[in-house]
Design an enzyme around this catalytic site. Structure first.
Site, PDB file in Angstrom:
ATOM      1  N   SER A  14     -32.559  16.220 -39.209  1.00  0.00           N
ATOM      2  CA  SER A  14     -32.706  17.426 -40.023  1.00  0.00           C
ATOM      3  C   SER A  14     -33.110  18.565 -39.108  1.00  0.00           C
ATOM      4  O   SER A  14     -33.792  18.349 -38.094  1.00  0.00           O
ATOM      5  CB  SER A  14     -33.797  17.214 -41.089  1.00  0.00           C
ATOM      6  OG  SER A  14     -34.127  18.435 -41.727  1.00  0.00           O
ATOM      7  N   TYR A  27     -42.418  14.601 -42.697  1.00  0.00           N
ATOM      8  CA  TYR A  27     -40.962  14.486 -42.670  1.00  0.00           C
ATOM      9  C   TYR A  27     -40.398  15.131 -41.408  1.00  0.00           C
ATOM     10  O   TYR A  27     -39.552  14.538 -40.715  1.00  0.00           O
ATOM     11  CB  TYR A  27     -40.390  15.156 -43.914  1.00  0.00           C
ATOM     12  CG  TYR A  27     -38.877  15.235 -43.971  1.00  0.00           C
ATOM     13  CD1 TYR A  27     -38.129  14.165 -44.453  1.00  0.00           C
ATOM     14  CD2 TYR A  27     -38.202  16.386 -43.568  1.00  0.00           C
ATOM     15  CE1 TYR A  27     -36.743  14.242 -44.528  1.00  0.00           C
ATOM     16  CE2 TYR A  27     -36.823  16.471 -43.641  1.00  0.00           C
ATOM     17  CZ  TYR A  27     -36.099  15.403 -44.122  1.00  0.00           C
ATOM     18  OH  TYR A  27     -34.731  15.482 -44.188  1.00  0.00           O
TER      19      TYR A  27
END
Length: 251
Positions: free
Chosen positions: A142, A155
């Site tokens: 990501s 995350y």
């Protein structure tokens, strides 16, 4: 570009990005193992793909945070389709919240799936790839792992770890004909982005405005990049991180 005769595993394959990747690899000729914790959803997608090309997809229920489960899933793919040529580590979870509101239990779940799950699945497929002198490892990280993201601190840390893992492994396996690359989606229309909107509508709108292409990404925007890295045209590309973000992040 053709993936005819290739066998791929996609984790988190029943979700938005995962299902788009699975469909794209299948459209390019690969046989695809739909690997997901949600076994019923995986079965549904495998049935859809098999209507297009019978015997070209199987569903595999798997908890990638479990070493034993991951190994059993890979064995099931070998029995059902054959030896794995392509692994797409797409499965991931998150909980949108401020770091000061998060808990150790939440940290562990995110780390176990996003980082350790990627490592575990990779290890489960790697030895035969090295023996054959060919293989494609593609990790879905990501842009949060590159630049950080508010409300996604742990995350972001796991995705940064996936990027580093991808690069370090690429150095170890390059001489054996195995490539290891990473794709970093920007804000993409998935259930996770829905969490962002629930957490902060202002943050969600800010993301939309910040993307130079002036739109949120769609899962189908990610899939072709994966197919490219899986194919012969990417044989001399390894250790790379490709952002698919509409220009939100630029190297």
């Amino acid at each position: 570009m053709s993936l005819n005769g290739k066998i791929a595993i996609v984790t988190g394959a029943a979700g938005g990005i995962g299902s788009a990747i699975s469909r794209e690899l299948h459209a390019q000729g690969a046989s695809v193992a739909i690997a997901d914790l949600r076994a019923d959803a995986a079965k549904h997608l495998a049935e859809e793909l098999n209507t297009l090309r019978p015997g070209s997809a199987i569903a595999v229920g798997v908890d990638i945070s479990s070493t034993e489960d991951a190994a059993a899933a890979v064995d099931a793919v070998r029995s059902g389709l054959g030896e794995v040529d392509i692994l797409v580590n797409n499965a991931g979870i998150d909980k949108i919240e401020r770091f000061t509101d998060s808990t150790p239990d939440s940290w562990r779940k995110i780390i176990d799936v996003n980082l350790l799950g990627t490592i575990t699945m990779t290890r489960a497929v790697l030895d035969p790839m090295l023996e054959r002198g060919s293989g494609r490892l593609i990790n879905i990280a990501s842009d949060a792992g590159r630049v950080g993201s508010s409300g996604e601190v742990v995350y972001s840390a796991t995705k940064g770890g996936v990027i580093a893992f991808t690069k370090a492994l690429a150095r170890e396996v390059a001489a054996k004909g195995v490539t290891s690359n990473c794709i970093c989606p920007g804000p993409t229309d998935t259930a996770l982005l829905g969490q962002v909107a629930e957490f902060s509508e202002k943050l969600y709108q800010g993301l939309s405005r910040a993307i130079p292409m002036r739109r949120i990404g769609q899962p189908v925007d990610i899939a072709p990049a994966v197919a490219f890295l899986a194919g012969d045209g990417a044989a001399f590309i390894t250790g790379q991180t490709l952002s698919v973000s509409g220009g939100l992040t630029m190297n």
